[in-house]
Structure formats: C-alpha cells, structure tokens
Design an enzyme around this catalytic site. Structure first.
Site, PDB file in Angstrom:
ATOM      1  N   TYR A 143      28.857  65.032   8.846  1.00 19.74           N
ATOM      2  CA  TYR A 143      30.261  65.177   8.479  1.00 19.74           C
ATOM      3  C   TYR A 143      30.529  66.538   7.862  1.00 19.74           C
ATOM      4  O   TYR A 143      29.727  67.102   7.158  1.00 19.74           O
ATOM      5  CB  TYR A 143      30.768  64.041   7.592  1.00 19.74           C
ATOM      6  CG  TYR A 143      30.024  63.775   6.318  1.00 19.74           C
ATOM      7  CD1 TYR A 143      30.528  64.206   5.100  1.00 19.74           C
ATOM      8  CD2 TYR A 143      28.831  63.047   6.323  1.00 19.74           C
ATOM      9  CE1 TYR A 143      29.857  63.939   3.919  1.00 19.74           C
ATOM     10  CE2 TYR A 143      28.165  62.782   5.146  1.00 19.74           C
ATOM     11  CZ  TYR A 143      28.672  63.235   3.948  1.00 19.74           C
ATOM     12  OH  TYR A 143      28.010  62.970   2.785  1.00 19.74           O
ATOM     13  N   ARG A 198      22.279  66.502  34.616  1.00 20.45           N
ATOM     14  CA  ARG A 198      21.421  67.034  33.552  1.00 20.45           C
ATOM     15  C   ARG A 198      21.647  66.355  32.216  1.00 20.45           C
ATOM     16  O   ARG A 198      20.794  66.361  31.342  1.00 20.45           O
ATOM     17  CB  ARG A 198      21.658  68.534  33.378  1.00 20.45           C
ATOM     18  CG  ARG A 198      21.383  69.348  34.612  1.00 20.45           C
ATOM     19  CD  ARG A 198      21.933  70.737  34.459  1.00 20.45           C
ATOM     20  NE  ARG A 198      23.398  70.657  34.290  1.00 20.45           N
ATOM     21  CZ  ARG A 198      24.157  71.654  33.834  1.00 20.45           C
ATOM     22  NH1 ARG A 198      23.606  72.802  33.507  1.00 20.45           N
ATOM     23  NH2 ARG A 198      25.459  71.500  33.733  1.00 20.45           N
ATOM     24  N   LYS A 250      23.230  53.880  -6.853  1.00 16.55           N
ATOM     25  CA  LYS A 250      24.575  54.404  -7.133  1.00 16.55           C
ATOM     26  C   LYS A 250      25.645  53.448  -6.609  1.00 16.55           C
ATOM     27  O   LYS A 250      26.602  53.129  -7.318  1.00 16.55           O
ATOM     28  CB  LYS A 250      24.733  55.778  -6.493  1.00 16.55           C
ATOM     29  CG  LYS A 250      26.143  56.337  -6.544  1.00 16.55           C
ATOM     30  CD  LYS A 250      26.238  57.641  -5.762  1.00 16.55           C
ATOM     31  CE  LYS A 250      27.676  58.087  -5.622  1.00 16.55           C
ATOM     32  NZ  LYS A 250      27.800  59.344  -4.887  1.00 16.55           N
ATOM     33  N   ASP A 251      25.493  52.984  -5.365  1.00 12.53           N
ATOM     34  CA  ASP A 251      26.505  52.098  -4.787  1.00 12.53           C
ATOM     35  C   ASP A 251      26.447  50.693  -5.382  1.00 12.53           C
ATOM     36  O   ASP A 251      27.477  50.049  -5.562  1.00 12.53           O
ATOM     37  CB  ASP A 251      26.371  52.053  -3.270  1.00 12.53           C
ATOM     38  CG  ASP A 251      26.796  53.367  -2.621  1.00 12.53           C
ATOM     39  OD1 ASP A 251      27.607  54.097  -3.223  1.00 12.53           O
ATOM     40  OD2 ASP A 251      26.320  53.662  -1.517  1.00 12.53           O
ATOM     41  N   LYS A 304      37.342  65.035   5.289  1.00 12.18           N
ATOM     42  CA  LYS A 304      36.079  64.884   6.018  1.00 12.18           C
ATOM     43  C   LYS A 304      36.350  64.683   7.505  1.00 12.18           C
ATOM     44  O   LYS A 304      37.339  64.065   7.881  1.00 12.18           O
ATOM     45  CB  LYS A 304      35.299  63.671   5.504  1.00 12.18           C
ATOM     46  CG  LYS A 304      34.898  63.751   4.048  1.00 12.18           C
ATOM     47  CD  LYS A 304      34.189  62.487   3.578  1.00 12.18           C
ATOM     48  CE  LYS A 304      33.788  62.596   2.120  1.00 12.18           C
ATOM     49  NZ  LYS A 304      33.110  61.384   1.652  1.00 12.18           N
ATOM     50  N   HIS A 347      35.806  56.916   1.301  1.00 14.03           N
ATOM     51  CA  HIS A 347      35.081  56.831   2.564  1.00 14.03           C
ATOM     52  C   HIS A 347      33.792  56.048   2.376  1.00 14.03           C
ATOM     53  O   HIS A 347      33.116  56.173   1.354  1.00 14.03           O
ATOM     54  CB  HIS A 347      34.748  58.239   3.074  1.00 14.03           C
ATOM     55  CG  HIS A 347      33.838  58.243   4.252  1.00 14.03           C
ATOM     56  ND1 HIS A 347      32.578  58.794   4.211  1.00 14.03           N
ATOM     57  CD2 HIS A 347      33.995  57.745   5.493  1.00 14.03           C
ATOM     58  CE1 HIS A 347      32.001  58.634   5.387  1.00 14.03           C
ATOM     59  NE2 HIS A 347      32.841  58.004   6.188  1.00 14.03           N
ATOM     60  N   GLN A 383      31.535  73.112   4.711  1.00 11.94           N
ATOM     61  CA  GLN A 383      30.186  72.594   4.488  1.00 11.94           C
ATOM     62  C   GLN A 383      29.936  71.446   5.450  1.00 11.94           C
ATOM     63  O   GLN A 383      30.822  70.630   5.692  1.00 11.94           O
ATOM     64  CB  GLN A 383      30.055  72.103   3.043  1.00 11.94           C
ATOM     65  CG  GLN A 383      28.705  71.534   2.683  1.00 11.94           C
ATOM     66  CD  GLN A 383      28.632  71.169   1.201  1.00 11.94           C
ATOM     67  OE1 GLN A 383      28.932  71.969   0.340  1.00 11.94           O
ATOM     68  NE2 GLN A 383      28.234  69.938   0.918  1.00 11.94           N
ATOM     69  N   ASP A 384      28.729  71.398   6.008  1.00 11.88           N
ATOM     70  CA  ASP A 384      28.287  70.273   6.831  1.00 11.88           C
ATOM     71  C   ASP A 384      27.266  69.464   6.048  1.00 11.88           C
ATOM     72  O   ASP A 384      26.408  70.037   5.368  1.00 11.88           O
ATOM     73  CB  ASP A 384      27.618  70.750   8.125  1.00 11.88           C
ATOM     74  CG  ASP A 384      28.617  71.163   9.188  1.00 11.88           C
ATOM     75  OD1 ASP A 384      29.827  71.025   8.974  1.00 11.88           O
ATOM     76  OD2 ASP A 384      28.172  71.632  10.241  1.00 11.88           O
ATOM     77  N   ASN A 385      27.352  68.148   6.160  1.00 11.05           N
ATOM     78  CA  ASN A 385      26.397  67.244   5.521  1.00 11.05           C
ATOM     79  C   ASN A 385      25.835  66.300   6.578  1.00 11.05           C
ATOM     80  O   ASN A 385      26.549  65.912   7.498  1.00 11.05           O
ATOM     81  CB  ASN A 385      27.080  66.414   4.431  1.00 11.05           C
ATOM     82  CG  ASN A 385      27.672  67.262   3.342  1.00 11.05           C
ATOM     83  OD1 ASN A 385      27.039  68.173   2.841  1.00 11.05           O
ATOM     84  ND2 ASN A 385      28.913  66.986   2.984  1.00 11.05           N
ATOM     85  N   GLU A 406      32.562  70.062  23.140  1.00 13.29           N
ATOM     86  CA  GLU A 406      32.902  70.871  21.976  1.00 13.29           C
ATOM     87  C   GLU A 406      33.122  69.906  20.819  1.00 13.29           C
ATOM     88  O   GLU A 406      34.030  69.082  20.866  1.00 13.29           O
ATOM     89  CB  GLU A 406      34.176  71.652  22.293  1.00 13.29           C
ATOM     90  CG  GLU A 406      34.543  72.702  21.317  1.00 13.29           C
ATOM     91  CD  GLU A 406      35.763  73.483  21.808  1.00 13.29           C
ATOM     92  OE1 GLU A 406      36.868  72.892  21.857  1.00 13.29           O
ATOM     93  OE2 GLU A 406      35.594  74.656  22.156  1.00 13.29           O
TER      94      GLU A 406
END
Length: 181
Positions: free
Chosen positions: A132, A23, A167-168, A72, A119, A46-48, A28
């Site tokens: 993340y 299937r 920004k970068d 992270k 990071h 928090q998840d991003n 997890e």
C-alpha cells in the site's frame, strides 16, 4: 485505469487495465495523472508491504491522527484479503459506515481510502502479501487503532477467532479512542 464507486463516495476501487498474452501479463499499477483525472488527486510518498502467513489474520482497524493522517492505495500482490474502510469523520453523513472489498493477486484490484477513514484487512488465504501507498510518512506518535470487533462500528469480518497482533488485541473501542477527524 478505471475507478469504480463504492457505497462510501470517497472510497474507490481502482481497476487496472491488464494486458496478457502467452508470456503472462502486464499492467500499470500506479499513475498519478490517470488517478488525478479520475478524481483521486493524491501524491503518494511512501510504499509499505505486509506479509501474513496464516489465513484468518486480521490487521486493523488502523489510522494516523491529524496532522499525519494518511490516504492509502492498497493492493494484494499475493493471496487474497477482505479489505475494509470505515468512515471515522464525525461530521460526515457516512460516519461509522464501512465498506469491504475483496482484493487478490487474481483480480488485481486496488482500494483507495482517503484521510479520515480507518483501515483493516482479513487474510482469506495463506501467504498473503499486501502493498500500500500512503501520502504521509509513518508517525509512531500519531499511529492509532480501534478494536476490529467494536460493536458501534459493527464490521462483519466473517470470522470469530482471527489471528491478531498484541497491538490489535489490545486496541481500544471507538468510545475510548482519540480519533480526531
């Protein structure tokens, strides 16, 4: 879940146990208890998610200053990235050393990056989605970046002309940064 060491002792690869059959597959993707038992005792709040449409998109080097510094746990849910962590802790024996790991939807690996590290990642395919978890909320006031090609750090991204955000592109070199780790 299996935790694998990298060349930077605090940065860890997390390999989930994948169960597959005709299937598809199941795994997890996060367990506080299992990670804590493997030495990663961090509660994520928090998840991003980020999406990059072009191969060669580079995001980073990013971090948040204290007291809003973030740990992270990064995974690539679509496509493939070169994920990079750099030690920005001035008193660390590994100061300015960096490690890179390929994360992809195929290998399902995750990278744990603790507070005190910068990071960034480079997309190695088109249509990349990265998820993340972080253990501190986003704070615009504490959000910082360092130039991806800072010669003091010397990350080998394997690309000469990446796709960058404003920004970068305008991020300061390390010597002009107010990094406070």
């Amino acid at each position: 879940m299996k935790v694998i060491a990298t060349d930077l002792p605090e940065v860890k690869i997390v390999e989930p146990q994948v169960f597959g059959d005709n299937r598809g597959w199941f795994y997890e993707s996060y367990s506080y208890e299992k990670l804590r038992n493997e030495g990663i005792d961090v509660k994520f709040i928090q998840d991003n998610r980020s999406y990059s449409k072009e191969k060669g998109t580079l995001r980073g080097i990013h971090f948040q200053k204290s007291p809003m510094a973030q740990s992270k746990l990064i995974t690539c849910t679509r496509g493939k990235i070169l994920d990079v962590a750099v030690d920005l802790r001035k008193d660390s024996p590994d100061y300015l050393r960096w490690v890179s790991v390929e994360l992809s939807e195929e290998n399902k690996l995750m990278l744990f990056i603790p507070k005190g590290f910068g990071h960034g990642f480079l997309t190695l395919s088109e249509d990349v989605e990265v998820l993340y978890k972080v253990d501190e909320y986003y704070s615009k006031e504490h959000d910082r970046s360092i130039r991806f090609d800072d010669k003091t750090i010397g990350i080998n991204w394997g690309i000469d002309d990446p796709v960058l955000s404003e920004k970068d592109r305008n991020a300061p070199p390390l010597c002009d940064s107010d990094v406070d780790f």
